[in-house]
Design a protein around this motif. Structure first.
Motif, PDB file in Angstrom:
ATOM      1  N   GLU A 212      -0.910   9.786   0.449  1.00  0.00           N
ATOM      2  CA  GLU A 212      -1.763  10.289  -0.629  1.00  0.00           C
ATOM      3  C   GLU A 212      -0.954  10.646  -1.859  1.00  0.00           C
ATOM      4  OE1 GLU A 212      -4.182  13.509   0.725  1.00  0.00           O
ATOM      5  OE2 GLU A 212      -5.201  12.312   2.271  1.00  0.00           O
TER       6      GLU A 212
ATOM      7  N   GLU B  91       0.269   7.370  -3.511  1.00  0.00           N
ATOM      8  CA  GLU B  91      -0.826   6.693  -4.217  1.00  0.00           C
ATOM      9  C   GLU B  91      -1.198   7.422  -5.500  1.00  0.00           C
ATOM     10  OE1 GLU B  91      -5.483   5.505  -3.405  1.00  0.00           O
ATOM     11  OE2 GLU B  91      -4.029   5.314  -1.764  1.00  0.00           O
TER      12      GLU B  91
ATOM     13  N   SER C 248       0.843  -1.198   0.000  1.00  0.00           N
ATOM     14  CA  SER C 248       0.000   0.000   0.000  1.00  0.00           C
ATOM     15  C   SER C 248       0.871   1.237   0.000  1.00  0.00           C
ATOM     16  CB  SER C 248      -0.921   0.024   1.227  1.00  0.00           C
ATOM     17  OG  SER C 248      -0.154   0.270   2.401  1.00  0.00           O
TER      18      SER C 248
ATOM     19  N   GLY D  56      -0.008   4.565  -7.536  1.00  0.00           N
ATOM     20  CA  GLY D  56      -1.123   3.633  -7.462  1.00  0.00           C
ATOM     21  C   GLY D  56      -1.393   3.095  -6.066  1.00  0.00           C
ATOM     22  N   THR D  57      -2.516   2.377  -5.941  1.00  0.00           N
ATOM     23  CA  THR D  57      -2.919   1.846  -4.642  1.00  0.00           C
ATOM     24  C   THR D  57      -2.018   0.696  -4.192  1.00  0.00           C
ATOM     25  OG1 THR D  57      -4.493   0.394  -5.747  1.00  0.00           O
ATOM     26  CG2 THR D  57      -5.333   2.501  -4.935  1.00  0.00           C
ATOM     27  N   ARG D  58      -1.493  -0.055  -5.134  1.00  0.00           N
ATOM     28  CA  ARG D  58      -0.436  -1.031  -4.837  1.00  0.00           C
ATOM     29  C   ARG D  58       0.807  -0.519  -5.543  1.00  0.00           C
ATOM     30  NH1 ARG D  58       0.893  -5.908  -2.923  1.00  0.00           N
ATOM     31  NH2 ARG D  58       2.303  -7.237  -4.104  1.00  0.00           N
TER      32      ARG D  58
END
Length: 280
Positions: free
Chosen positions: A256, A259, A221, A263-265
């Motif tokens: 933030e 991400e 994450s 990206g989220t991963r």
């Protein structure tokens, strides 16, 4: 005398850097899989090329490279893992308990070993922190046997290491008048091949090479990336000094940014230099 016996008689290091147990745990849990484990695999493969019978690891941290060496090198190989931080050793040592693996509190600039004890000295992402690099390299040369090798890695520039540069940029925006500079000042500051080769030669090494190795980092994450850098490195102290009550908020803001960019991963590029030299 065996390496094991010499270790028992060795003098302890006299000082330690400011890594406490909580930081060392975050370092092991988050930073190792994100940054250090991928390079540890490659470094262990490189170490195995000369089939060393005895290995000294400098700045072993919590054992990312130690574990890779133990999994890759021949079982009879004796490994001595050292670090200046007892907190790091306390986290790392229980993860590698196989025979012929020893842990010691030691300063790379003043090694507690007799001359010509090891076939290989190896260090993953520690050289940047040595105040006197030529002295540390000279110590590595001193404890190596004839034809022994010194192998180490150092981060390339901040601009070609995606996660680190993203964290650095975000913190610069959060603290525009006094940005934390730990990342660019220390871990991502030592990447001039010419200077590195000159220092290695000054310490007595021959046939010095300096090769760039680019890998990909993947995190579970964006928050893991943010917490790894902001709380699992000495960057934490710089943030807390500027905003002692805002660490959680700052980690969220950095997450933030990571991400949004990765990206989220998150997946990002990493670049390092792998340096090698041998003694005559």
């Amino acid at each position: 005398m065996t390496i094991s016996a010499d270790i028992e008689n060795g003098a302890p290091a006299t000082s330690a850097p400011p890594f406490d147990e909580g930081m060392a745990e975050l370092y092991q849990t988050l930073l190792v899989p994100i940054l250090f484990a991928p390079y540890a695999t490659e470094m262990a493969i490189a170490a195995d090329q000369s089939k060393p019978g005895s290995v000294l690891e400098l700045a072993a941290g919590t054992g990312a490279l130690t574990r890779a060496l133990r999994a890759t090198l021949d079982p009879p190989t004796e490994i001595v893992a050292t670090d200046l931080s007892q907190a790091m050793i306390d986290i790392g040592a229980p993860t590698v308990t196989m025979s012929r693996t020893h842990w010691m509190h030691a300063d790379a600039q003043n090694l507690p070993f007799a001359p010509e004890m090891f076939d290989l000295v190896i260090c993953q992402f520690g050289a940047m922190f040595f105040p006197d690099k030529v002295k540390a390299y000279s110590e590595a040369e001193r404890v190596l046997r004839s034809k022994g090798r010194f192998l180490f890695s150092t981060w390339d520039s901040l601009s070609v290491n995606d996660f680190a540069s993203c964290v650095d940029e975000c913190l610069a925006g959060l603290f525009p008048s006094d940005p934390p500079d730990f990342l660019r000042r220390l871990p991502y500051s030592y990447f001039d091949p010419g200077a590195i080769k000159a220092q290695m030669s000054s310490a007595g090494f021959e046939a010095v090479t300096c090769d760039r190795l680019e890998l990909t980092s993947v995190a579970a994450s964006a928050h893991d990336v943010a917490a790894a850098f902001c709380q699992g490195t000495l960057l934490r102290g710089e943030i807390e000094w500027r905003a002692p009550e805002r660490m959680s908020e700052i980690v969220d803001e950095v997450a933030e940014r990571v991400e949004a960019r990765h990206g989220t991963r998150p997946s990002g590029g990493m670049s390092a230099l792998v340096v090698a030299g041998r003694v005559s």
